[in-house]
Design a protein around this motif. Structure first.
Motif, mmCIF file in Angstrom:
data_model
loop_
_atom_site.group_PDB
_atom_site.id
_atom_site.type_symbol
_atom_site.label_atom_id
_atom_site.label_comp_id
_atom_site.label_asym_id
_atom_site.label_seq_id
_atom_site.Cartn_x
_atom_site.Cartn_y
_atom_site.Cartn_z
ATOM 1 N N UNK A 61 9.016 2.065 1.633
ATOM 2 C CA UNK A 61 8.009 2.298 2.656
ATOM 3 C C UNK A 61 7.337 3.645 2.521
ATOM 4 N N UNK A 62 6.445 3.918 3.452
ATOM 5 C CA UNK A 62 5.686 5.162 3.478
ATOM 6 C C UNK A 62 5.075 5.309 4.862
ATOM 7 N N UNK A 63 5.254 6.468 5.478
ATOM 8 C CA UNK A 63 4.663 6.687 6.802
ATOM 9 C C UNK A 63 3.153 6.515 6.770
ATOM 10 N N UNK A 64 2.517 7.058 5.734
ATOM 11 C CA UNK A 64 1.058 7.012 5.652
ATOM 12 C C UNK A 64 0.530 5.816 4.859
ATOM 13 N N UNK A 123 0.819 -1.217 0.000
ATOM 14 C CA UNK A 123 0.000 0.000 0.000
ATOM 15 C C UNK A 123 0.853 1.267 0.000
ATOM 16 N N UNK A 124 0.410 2.234 -0.786
ATOM 17 C CA UNK A 124 1.037 3.553 -0.817
ATOM 18 C C UNK A 124 -0.085 4.593 -0.755
ATOM 19 N N UNK A 125 0.180 5.803 -1.213
ATOM 20 C CA UNK A 125 -0.806 6.880 -1.103
ATOM 21 C C UNK A 125 -1.282 7.380 -2.465
ATOM 22 N N UNK A 130 -12.131 10.099 -0.944
ATOM 23 C CA UNK A 130 -12.074 10.678 0.405
ATOM 24 C C UNK A 130 -10.648 11.014 0.806
ATOM 25 N N UNK A 131 -9.702 10.137 0.484
ATOM 26 C CA UNK A 131 -8.309 10.370 0.838
ATOM 27 C C UNK A 131 -7.416 9.575 -0.091
ATOM 28 N N UNK A 132 -6.135 9.937 -0.198
ATOM 29 C CA UNK A 132 -5.253 9.225 -1.128
ATOM 30 C C UNK A 132 -4.991 7.791 -0.660
ATOM 31 N N UNK A 133 -5.086 6.867 -1.610
ATOM 32 C CA UNK A 133 -4.769 5.470 -1.345
ATOM 33 C C UNK A 133 -4.399 4.818 -2.668
ATOM 34 N N UNK A 134 -3.240 4.200 -2.712
ATOM 35 C CA UNK A 134 -2.806 3.482 -3.907
ATOM 36 C C UNK A 134 -2.189 2.164 -3.483
ATOM 37 N N UNK A 135 -1.922 1.306 -4.466
ATOM 38 C CA UNK A 135 -1.385 -0.004 -4.135
ATOM 39 C C UNK A 135 -0.712 -0.634 -5.340
ATOM 40 N N UNK A 136 0.306 -1.421 -5.049
ATOM 41 C CA UNK A 136 0.889 -2.342 -6.014
ATOM 42 C C UNK A 136 0.418 -3.732 -5.606
ATOM 43 N N UNK A 137 -0.134 -4.479 -6.549
ATOM 44 C CA UNK A 137 -0.703 -5.789 -6.231
ATOM 45 C C UNK A 137 -0.082 -6.818 -7.177
ATOM 46 N N UNK A 181 -7.299 -10.597 -19.693
ATOM 47 C CA UNK A 181 -5.866 -10.633 -19.423
ATOM 48 C C UNK A 181 -5.602 -10.323 -17.949
ATOM 49 N N UNK A 182 -4.678 -11.052 -17.349
ATOM 50 C CA UNK A 182 -4.239 -10.780 -15.979
ATOM 51 C C UNK A 182 -2.755 -10.431 -16.020
ATOM 52 N N UNK A 183 -2.379 -9.200 -15.721
ATOM 53 C CA UNK A 183 -0.958 -8.827 -15.735
ATOM 54 C C UNK A 183 -0.238 -9.404 -14.522
ATOM 55 N N UNK A 184 1.071 -9.300 -14.509
ATOM 56 C CA UNK A 184 1.835 -9.728 -13.335
ATOM 57 C C UNK A 184 1.656 -8.753 -12.179
ATOM 58 N N UNK A 185 1.504 -7.464 -12.507
ATOM 59 C CA UNK A 185 1.434 -6.427 -11.480
ATOM 60 C C UNK A 185 0.328 -5.444 -11.844
ATOM 61 N N UNK A 186 -0.560 -5.186 -10.887
ATOM 62 C CA UNK A 186 -1.530 -4.097 -11.011
ATOM 63 C C UNK A 186 -1.016 -2.888 -10.240
ATOM 64 N N UNK A 187 -1.119 -1.713 -10.844
ATOM 65 C CA UNK A 187 -0.894 -0.451 -10.149
ATOM 66 C C UNK A 187 -2.246 0.226 -10.005
ATOM 67 N N UNK A 188 -2.663 0.458 -8.766
ATOM 68 C CA UNK A 188 -3.994 0.991 -8.495
ATOM 69 C C UNK A 188 -3.896 2.273 -7.676
ATOM 70 N N UNK A 189 -4.926 3.108 -7.789
ATOM 71 C CA UNK A 189 -4.972 4.351 -7.018
ATOM 72 C C UNK A 189 -6.297 5.040 -7.235
ATOM 73 N N UNK A 190 -6.296 6.356 -7.140
ATOM 74 C CA UNK A 190 -7.465 7.199 -7.367
ATOM 75 C C UNK A 190 -8.722 6.667 -6.698
ATOM 76 N N UNK A 191 -9.590 5.927 -7.408
ATOM 77 C CA UNK A 191 -10.861 5.477 -6.842
ATOM 78 C C UNK A 191 -10.692 4.549 -5.650
ATOM 79 N N UNK A 192 -9.492 3.990 -5.469
ATOM 80 C CA UNK A 192 -9.259 3.091 -4.342
ATOM 81 C C UNK A 192 -9.477 3.797 -3.013
ATOM 82 N N UNK A 193 -9.268 5.102 -2.972
ATOM 83 C CA UNK A 193 -9.500 5.879 -1.758
ATOM 84 C C UNK A 193 -10.905 6.437 -1.651
ATOM 85 N N UNK A 194 -11.788 6.028 -2.557
ATOM 86 C CA UNK A 194 -13.191 6.416 -2.467
ATOM 87 C C UNK A 194 -13.454 7.891 -2.652
#
Length: 407
Positions: free
Chosen positions: A290-293, A109-111, A268-275, A253-266
């Protein structure tokens, strides 16, 4: 929604204060938004607008979605931040739910979206060295022309947008450009030092550019055969926007890595992820990233609810059906002030005839008629309403666009 009463509101002064004290890294449309509910927002003087931008797809579920607000409010009273120095009781459930939605093992998880992309680059390089055996310092990543993955110095270094690049070098090496939509070019660019192919399944900032049918399937086949990671930047295209959970789903298609963000935080607040699966994302060791938040309990609580909203597939089906309706209505405009339209679910790029004006001019005229869109690359406007929009609201917006084009 009943707008709050306003006394002595002067939007001009509000805009002037922002221009005086906020760095000029954006050129916003001249409207001061004060409230939002669903697909509608209200400005500081009480005028309502239909939001067809959704904060670049961060508001896929609309402004103030009740379930998302409830999750945020409940968590605000409990715990908002611990850093990753400790465990918190929300991160694990969020990561498990998101991993299941993606069909993967692990979540980092990231921001912000740009942080997710930067993280994906580090993961790809580490995998290249530690798993594939690429000599240290020689890993390359293939990217597509016309890409937009964020605005950090590394990312703009492999952009071909002069506005993003000029004046910000020197840039990080290790990126190889190929034309977007050309799988054969990707195959030709792969060498023993190639760690990954990083692409947007649909290029959003470029104007909702949709690749040819079969492109993603070909990229998947090539990368699997050549032992190269396929990284899909689904930060704008993912989480229901195009009528499927991910844009890659449009071709199965299923990639090896998804990069997600924007709508993931609803919204309301920043939220992103590497999956990704453990054999890829497991290359990252404690202390290397890492990331503090990142993964904070407040964001995790909201993100878990976002995954729940998507799990049934109802919003995706709604976006697909309304997207067909939107495409049919926009097609009527081609040859009448519009030169081309590209639609994927509730996401559209509309190219404005130069005889009518620029994309910015059309966006400003739509603003005056109560419709919010945003221009990109001169002649294009993007349409990306919240997924809870109604067909009648889309129809009304198209009618406003027709008037603007005719005028």
């Amino acid at each position: 929604m009943t707008p709050s009463p306003r006394v002595d509101v002067d939007s001009r002064r509000i805009i002037e204060a922002e221009e005086q004290h906020v760095a000029h890294n954006y050129h916003p449309l001249p409207v001061v938004i004060a409230e939002g509910e669903g697909v509608w927002v209200t400005d500081a003087e009480g005028k309502r607008y239909l939001d067809l931008l959704s904060a670049y797809s961060a508001l896929n579920f609309g402004h103030g979605h009740p379930a998302l607000l409830a999750a945020a409010r409940a968590q605000l009273d409990r715990l908002t931040l611990t850093s990753r120095a400790y465990h918190n009781d929300r991160l694990g459930p969020f990561a498990a739910a998101l991993a299941e939605l993606c069909g993967k093992d692990l979540v980092l998880p990231m921001n912000t979206g740009a942080e997710a992309v930067e993280t994906g680059i580090k993961v790809a390089r580490a995998w290249g060295y530690r798993v594939k055996g690429i000599p240290e310092g020689q890993a390359t990543i293939i990217v597509a022309d016309g890409n937009f993955h964020g605005r950090t110095t590394t990312i703009v270094g492999f952009s071909d947008d002069p506005q993003a690049r000029e004046g910000f070098g020197p840039f990080t090496p290790g990126f190889v450009h190929v034309p977007f939509g050309d799988a054969a070019a990707i195959e030709a660019a792969i060498t023993p030092h190639t760690a990954a192919v990083l692409i947007e399944p649909i290029q959003g900032e470029a104007g909702v550019v949709i690749p040819p049918d079969g492109y993603l399937r070909a990229v998947r086949e090539i990368t699997a055969r050549e032992n190269v990671l396929f990284i899909a930047d689904e930060i704008q295209s993912g989480l229901g926007r195009v009528g499927t959970t991910f844009a890659c789903d449009r071709e199965g298609v299923v990639p090896d890595v998804y990069l997600l963000g924007k709508a993931l935080g609803g919204g309301i607040l920043p939220l992103s992820a590497v999956v990704a699966d453990a054999d890829v994302l497991g290359v990252i060791r404690p202390g290397e990233h890492g990331s503090t938040f990142g993964g904070n309990p407040l964001a995790s609580a909201v993100g878990t609810k976002v995954v729940e909203l998507l799990a049934s597939g109802d919003l995706q089906k709604r976006a697909a059906a309304l997207g067909e309706h939107l495409e049919a209505r926009l097609a009527e405009l081609v040859g009448h002030g519009v030169t081309a339209v590209r639609v994927a679910g509730l996401w559209a790029g509309v190219d404005i005839d130069r005889a009518v004006g620029t994309g910015r001019q059309v966006a400003e005229q739509l603003l005056a008629r109560g419709v919010l869109v945003k221009d990109t690359h001169g002649q294009t406007i993007r349409i990306a309403p919240p997924l809870v929009v109604r067909a009648t609201e889309l129809d009304w917006a198209i009618e406003q666009l027709k008037v603007v084009l005719a005028d």
